[in-house]
Write an enzyme that holds these catalytic residues in place. Structure first.
Site, short mmCIF file in Angstrom:
data_model
loop_
_atom_site.label_atom_id
_atom_site.label_comp_id
_atom_site.label_asym_id
_atom_site.label_seq_id
_atom_site.Cartn_x
_atom_site.Cartn_y
_atom_site.Cartn_z
N HIS A 189 0.86 -1.19 0.00
CA HIS A 189 0.00 0.00 0.00
C HIS A 189 0.89 1.24 0.00
CE1 HIS A 189 -4.12 1.73 1.26
NE2 HIS A 189 -3.35 2.76 0.95
N GLU A 203 -4.62 0.57 -5.05
CA GLU A 203 -4.72 1.82 -5.81
C GLU A 203 -3.49 2.14 -6.65
OE1 GLU A 203 -5.93 5.04 -3.29
OE2 GLU A 203 -7.93 4.21 -3.00
N TYR A 247 -14.92 6.78 -3.65
CA TYR A 247 -15.21 7.93 -2.80
C TYR A 247 -16.14 8.94 -3.46
CZ TYR A 247 -11.40 6.30 0.17
OH TYR A 247 -10.62 5.54 0.99
N GLU A 295 -12.62 0.28 0.04
CA GLU A 295 -12.53 1.57 0.71
C GLU A 295 -13.75 2.40 0.32
OE1 GLU A 295 -8.90 3.80 0.25
OE2 GLU A 295 -7.63 2.02 0.49
#
EC number: 3.2.1.182
Length: 570
Positions: free
Chosen positions: A194, A240, A383, A456
């Site tokens: 990450h 990501e 998001y 997420e």
């Protein structure tokens, strides 16, 4: 229903609302920005007039009606095997940056060398101190009734130099965390990487800009599989990669902070039009090698799964036109398809191949075969959404960043001047749950309906938000999460194979270039009281939400659901 209303502000800022159509009053979340929002999903268009009806209107921004009790998601909307959990990452929470043999990561180096690149000049040296307080994190998960904890492994904690012999104390830390989770009935989902590459590899050969990283990452993954694979059954190789490549090698706002000469970043010695694609290519090759290793040697019983977690953004056409429809498709290709299509069918999207040319590396036939169908599960980190606006493809347009290559701009406002959704306090997150539903249906209809986890999803509390008077009263986060959990249910009802929802994040953490100014946690970290954990309103809601006895939940057989295929519907 679009509601057009007139409201009079009284001294207590209570809004007395009467709609023109005679609808009943609604409780509305209003934000202080001069724009309005047309109806999308459950948002409504509100024009507020302070004073007499004859006074000119002063629009104050996108609003949405408060969810009715029957609209608030319930645990029994989902079957008993659907997993609710929370996510974190190593650098953002662990602290102990140089303890027990840990080597420095690129983020340690970036924060120490370029403190001015962090908005509050902080770093992750201590963070939430989860290295020493991990039992408190496990307790918070247990108190909320969460069934999954997704966390990442610090590469430089278990391999201080990036390669070679593992650091046993680092291994011990993760073993203790995993064992504690399992003891409390919480399933570990592990992200191998990450964003925190060992600085030793950055110094040695340039990190992900060098193909040597592929073998070194494979060794790191092997150590993880051997050390934790007897208890960890769900893995994500990378988190990501799109954001990492764009922010670390395009704009240079994240470690290692590279960008083209003349741009404003920590290390203006790179190439913002090439390096993001080089790094991304090596990430994909490393993923393929790790998956091949995993399937050959570390999943003999067939009870473990491996995949990748993708950052995704929803897109709507800027206006109702063919050009903006095409711009939306390109935006999705560059945001999601860049890393998704190689692990599904073995190559980059056609639009990227066409527009980027020789700056986009080629895969060999063998590499394509390893990449295709290399994910058992997929994570989507969602998001917010944007409007996608066509940019003319002409000799007059010269891309400066790799993100320009899509020839589509990302806009927060549509052609009518309205924001895509209410801004949440976090400057870049506009709430648009429909974007998540749409993306899940794209995964169903275009990419073979793979098993998906929302790995997420959340918003941040910020000190500058005037509505945030109590750090534990995170009512905006609660509303945001309820709406997005409902959006997941909408997608499931339309056939999307979604297996879980993990909130970002479990606890307030170091939020990269924003430092500690953005707090994404369900759990508040009181830095004035020894990093004490305190449940926010949203966490207490999850505790109630998850309290439904499992025996009362329905069962859905997922054994016959389609696996990720190597075909893409075009």
């Amino acid at each position: 229903m679009a509601l057009l209303a007139a409201a009079t502000l009284n001294p207590t800022t209570h809004l007395s609302i009467r709609s023109r159509a005679g609808h009943n009053s609604e409780n509305l979340w209003l934000r202080s920005a001069a724009s309005s929002q047309k109806s999308k999903g459950r948002f409504c268009n509100l024009t507020v007039r302070a004073g007499t009806p004859s006074k000119p209107a002063e629009p104050i921004g996108p609003v949405f009606t408060k969810l009715k009790p029957w609209q608030i998601p319930k645990r029994d909307w989902f079957d008993k095997d659907f997993l609710f959990g929370a996510s974190t990452s190593a650098y953002q929470i662990e602290g102990a940056w140089n303890e027990d043999g840990k080597g420095p990561s690129t983020w340690d180096h970036f924060c120490h060398t370029y403190p001015e690149r962090i908005s509050d000049r902080t770093n992750g040296d201590v963070a939430a101190n989860s290295y020493h307080l991990y039992e408190e994190d496990v307790k918070a998960l247990k108190d909320m009734g969460m069934k999954v904890y997704r966390f990442s492994i610090s590469w430089s904690r278990i391999l201080p130099n990036g390669t070679g012999k593992p650091n046993q104390k680092g291994i011990d830390y993760y073993n203790n965390l995993i064992n504690s989770l399992i003891h409390h009935g919480i399933v570990p989902y592990v992200t191998i990487w990450h964003w925190d590459t060992p600085q030793a590899l950055e110094d040695k050969y340039g990190g992900f800009l060098n193909r040597q990283i592929v073998n070194d990452y494979k060794h790191f993954a092997k150590v993880c599989f051997e050390s934790f694979g007897d208890r960890v059954k769900n893995w994500f190789t990378f988190n990501e990669p799109h954001t990492y490549c764009c922010f670390s090698y395009g704009e240079g706002i994240h470690a290692p902070g590279r960008c083209s000469p003349g741009m404003d970043c920590a290390v203006p010695e790179g190439d913002s039009l090439r390096e993001p694609y080089t790094a991304g290519h090596h990430i994909l090759l490393a993923h393929a090698e790790a998956v091949e290793l995993f399937k050959a040697h570390y999943n003999e019983h067939g009870d473990s799964k491996i995949g990748m977690a993708f950052d995704v953004m929803g897109y709507e056409p800027y206006q109702d036109s063919f050009l903006d429809d095409q711009a939306r498709e390109r935006s999705i290709d560059y945001n999601l398809g860049w890393f998704l299509e190689p692990v599904v069918r073995g190559d980059y999207p056609f639009s990227m191949r066409s527009l980027i040319g020789d700056r986009l590396p080629m895969f060999t036939k063998e590499e394509q075969e390893k990449l295709a169908s290399s994910c058992d599960i997929m994570g989507l980190n969602y998001y917010t959404s944007r409007f996608s606006k066509h940019v003319d493809i002409s000799s007059d347009f010269t891309p400066k960043l790799n993100t320009d290559d899509a020839y589509a701009s990302s806009e927060t406002k549509g052609s009518d001047g309205n924001d895509i959704g209410p801004i949440t306090g976090t400057y870049w997150i506009y709430m648009y749950p429909k974007g998540l539903t749409d993306l899940l249906l794209i995964m169903k209809e275009k990419y073979g309906n793979p098993p998906i986890f929302i790995t997420e999803n959340g918003i941040a509390d910020v000190d500058s938000d005037p509505t945030m008077t109590d750090p534990l009263d995170d009512w905006k986060r609660l509303d945001y999460l309820q709406r997005h959990i409902s959006a997941v249910k909408d997608a499931i009802d339309q056939g999307a194979d979604v297996r879980g929802h993990f909130t970002w994040g479990l606890i307030d953490n170091f939020e990269w270039s924003l430092g500690y100014s953005s707090r994404f946690g369900l759990v508040y970290i009181d830095k004035k009281d020894g990093n004490k954990r305190k449940l926010k309103k949203s966490a207490k809601w999850f505790a109630k939400f998850n309290s439904v006895p499992k025996a009362l939940l329905k069962t859905t057989n997922t054994n016959n659901k389609p696996a990720v295929t190597a075909s893409v519907s075009l």
